[in-house]
Design a protein around this motif. Sequence first.
Motif, PDB file in Angstrom:
ATOM      1  N   MET A   1       0.542  -1.165   0.080  1.00 43.49           N
ATOM      2  CA  MET A   1      -0.129   0.004  -0.096  1.00 43.49           C
ATOM      3  C   MET A   1       0.823   1.277   0.181  1.00 43.49           C
ATOM      4  O   MET A   1       1.780   1.394   0.648  1.00 43.49           O
ATOM      5  CB  MET A   1      -1.059  -0.055   1.367  1.00 43.49           C
ATOM      6  CG  MET A   1      -1.758   1.003   1.215  1.00 43.49           C
ATOM      7  SD  MET A   1      -3.006   1.352   2.844  1.00 43.49           S
ATOM      8  CE  MET A   1      -3.716  -0.390   2.507  1.00 43.49           C
ATOM      9  N   SER A  57      -2.858   4.122  -2.670  1.00 41.31           N
ATOM     10  CA  SER A  57      -2.848   3.174  -3.617  1.00 41.31           C
ATOM     11  C   SER A  57      -2.687   1.847  -3.110  1.00 41.31           C
ATOM     12  O   SER A  57      -1.574   1.603  -2.339  1.00 41.31           O
ATOM     13  CB  SER A  57      -1.881   3.487  -4.791  1.00 41.31           C
ATOM     14  OG  SER A  57      -1.769   2.520  -5.946  1.00 41.31           O
ATOM     15  N   THR A  58      -3.684   0.790  -3.217  1.00 36.11           N
ATOM     16  CA  THR A  58      -3.667  -0.440  -2.874  1.00 36.11           C
ATOM     17  C   THR A  58      -2.488  -1.154  -3.658  1.00 36.11           C
ATOM     18  O   THR A  58      -2.336  -0.989  -4.733  1.00 36.11           O
ATOM     19  CB  THR A  58      -4.823  -1.051  -2.568  1.00 36.11           C
ATOM     20  OG1 THR A  58      -5.390  -1.478  -3.899  1.00 36.11           O
ATOM     21  CG2 THR A  58      -6.008  -0.110  -2.132  1.00 36.11           C
ATOM     22  N   ASP A  59      -2.255  -2.469  -3.142  1.00 38.51           N
ATOM     23  CA  ASP A  59      -1.599  -3.461  -3.640  1.00 38.51           C
ATOM     24  C   ASP A  59      -2.256  -3.985  -4.835  1.00 38.51           C
ATOM     25  O   ASP A  59      -1.507  -4.474  -5.827  1.00 38.51           O
ATOM     26  CB  ASP A  59      -1.323  -4.726  -2.743  1.00 38.51           C
ATOM     27  CG  ASP A  59      -0.190  -4.167  -1.404  1.00 38.51           C
ATOM     28  OD1 ASP A  59       0.449  -3.193  -1.879  1.00 38.51           O
ATOM     29  OD2 ASP A  59      -0.196  -4.845  -0.542  1.00 38.51           O
ATOM     30  N   ASP A  60      -3.492  -3.771  -5.073  1.00 39.03           N
ATOM     31  CA  ASP A  60      -4.182  -4.287  -6.226  1.00 39.03           C
ATOM     32  C   ASP A  60      -4.555  -3.074  -7.270  1.00 39.03           C
ATOM     33  O   ASP A  60      -5.242  -3.316  -8.204  1.00 39.03           O
ATOM     34  CB  ASP A  60      -5.523  -4.687  -5.817  1.00 39.03           C
ATOM     35  CG  ASP A  60      -5.612  -6.034  -4.868  1.00 39.03           C
ATOM     36  OD1 ASP A  60      -4.509  -6.667  -4.964  1.00 39.03           O
ATOM     37  OD2 ASP A  60      -6.498  -5.918  -4.074  1.00 39.03           O
ATOM     38  N   GLY A  61      -3.677  -2.121  -6.968  1.00 35.68           N
ATOM     39  CA  GLY A  61      -3.813  -0.798  -7.884  1.00 35.68           C
ATOM     40  C   GLY A  61      -5.137  -0.111  -7.819  1.00 35.68           C
ATOM     41  O   GLY A  61      -5.272   0.763  -8.535  1.00 35.68           O
ATOM     42  N   LEU A  62      -5.904  -0.038  -6.655  1.00 35.02           N
ATOM     43  CA  LEU A  62      -6.970   0.835  -6.195  1.00 35.02           C
ATOM     44  C   LEU A  62      -6.476   2.056  -5.711  1.00 35.02           C
ATOM     45  O   LEU A  62      -5.636   1.991  -4.802  1.00 35.02           O
ATOM     46  CB  LEU A  62      -7.716  -0.013  -5.414  1.00 35.02           C
ATOM     47  CG  LEU A  62      -9.009   0.897  -4.569  1.00 35.02           C
ATOM     48  CD1 LEU A  62     -10.179   1.355  -5.599  1.00 35.02           C
ATOM     49  CD2 LEU A  62      -9.706   0.259  -3.633  1.00 35.02           C
ATOM     50  N   TYR A  73     -11.612   2.233   5.081  1.00 34.24           N
ATOM     51  CA  TYR A  73     -10.797   1.143   4.389  1.00 34.24           C
ATOM     52  C   TYR A  73      -9.882   0.530   5.160  1.00 34.24           C
ATOM     53  O   TYR A  73      -9.518  -0.502   5.344  1.00 34.24           O
ATOM     54  CB  TYR A  73     -10.155   1.633   3.254  1.00 34.24           C
ATOM     55  CG  TYR A  73      -9.606   0.650   2.110  1.00 34.24           C
ATOM     56  CD1 TYR A  73     -10.195  -0.380   1.511  1.00 34.24           C
ATOM     57  CD2 TYR A  73      -7.896   0.546   2.223  1.00 34.24           C
ATOM     58  CE1 TYR A  73      -9.338  -1.447   0.957  1.00 34.24           C
ATOM     59  CE2 TYR A  73      -7.011  -0.459   1.666  1.00 34.24           C
ATOM     60  CZ  TYR A  73      -7.598  -1.329   1.101  1.00 34.24           C
ATOM     61  OH  TYR A  73      -7.079  -2.196   0.304  1.00 34.24           O
ATOM     62  N   HIS A  77      -9.513  -3.096   6.194  1.00 30.34           N
ATOM     63  CA  HIS A  77      -8.367  -4.276   5.828  1.00 30.34           C
ATOM     64  C   HIS A  77      -7.502  -4.727   6.877  1.00 30.34           C
ATOM     65  O   HIS A  77      -7.159  -5.836   6.352  1.00 30.34           O
ATOM     66  CB  HIS A  77      -7.368  -2.976   4.667  1.00 30.34           C
ATOM     67  CG  HIS A  77      -6.624  -3.987   3.808  1.00 30.34           C
ATOM     68  ND1 HIS A  77      -7.205  -4.895   2.830  1.00 30.34           N
ATOM     69  CD2 HIS A  77      -5.464  -4.020   3.825  1.00 30.34           C
ATOM     70  CE1 HIS A  77      -6.230  -5.399   2.367  1.00 30.34           C
ATOM     71  NE2 HIS A  77      -4.910  -5.187   2.718  1.00 30.34           N
TER      72      HIS A  77
END
Length: 214
Positions: A1, A57-62, A73, A77
């Motif tokens: 993240m 920015s999350t590890d998933d690109g969100l 969040y 999380h």
Amino acid sequence: MKLYFSPLACSMATRIALYEAGADARYLEVDPKSKKVLQDESDFFSVNPLGLVPTISTDDGLVLTENAAILQYVADHFSDAGIGSGAGIERSRLHQWLCFIGTELHKGLFLPLLDRNAPAEMKGYVLEKYLSRLDVLNKHLEGREFLLDHFSVADAYLGTILNWTMATPQIDLTKWPAINDYLARFKTRPSVMKALAEEFELYKAEIARHKAAA
């Protein structure tokens, strides 16, 4: 993240929440004037078109913006950290306080007072209209350690905003004893002490950088 932040800004609430959670995160400083990410001189507007922190920015690109959404969040999380809430009315209460802090205190009271370009008349109007919010908060905090029954992301947000009284002499928290005591306790929390120390040093560097560029 990744957390995009500016020193001592409202983004510090997310840093505190991440420290509370023991989360592995990357902290990317955004210059509030140039809107450049200092680590690589990239354009922060390409991440958040409004140029506002916090942004994550999350590890998933969100990519997620807005304090209330980001803090909720993080709480969800990293649910094992216990900085969120349960379901039902407890979650609604958490959301209530996140909204109260964001609208009544952050945007309503403090930002106009911190705006160097705001006319004195406007600041006087803001004080007249919004100081009553501190009365409401003070009454709620009487006999309470936290906003809810435990430390939550709402406390991370509230303490971060109240810390701005260092730069708003118009607000003397001794007039609101419960809030004053709350902020003093907040600053002794390990996650807060770490975040404050780190961001204060970065803030001093930011001021020096802007003076050198002037």
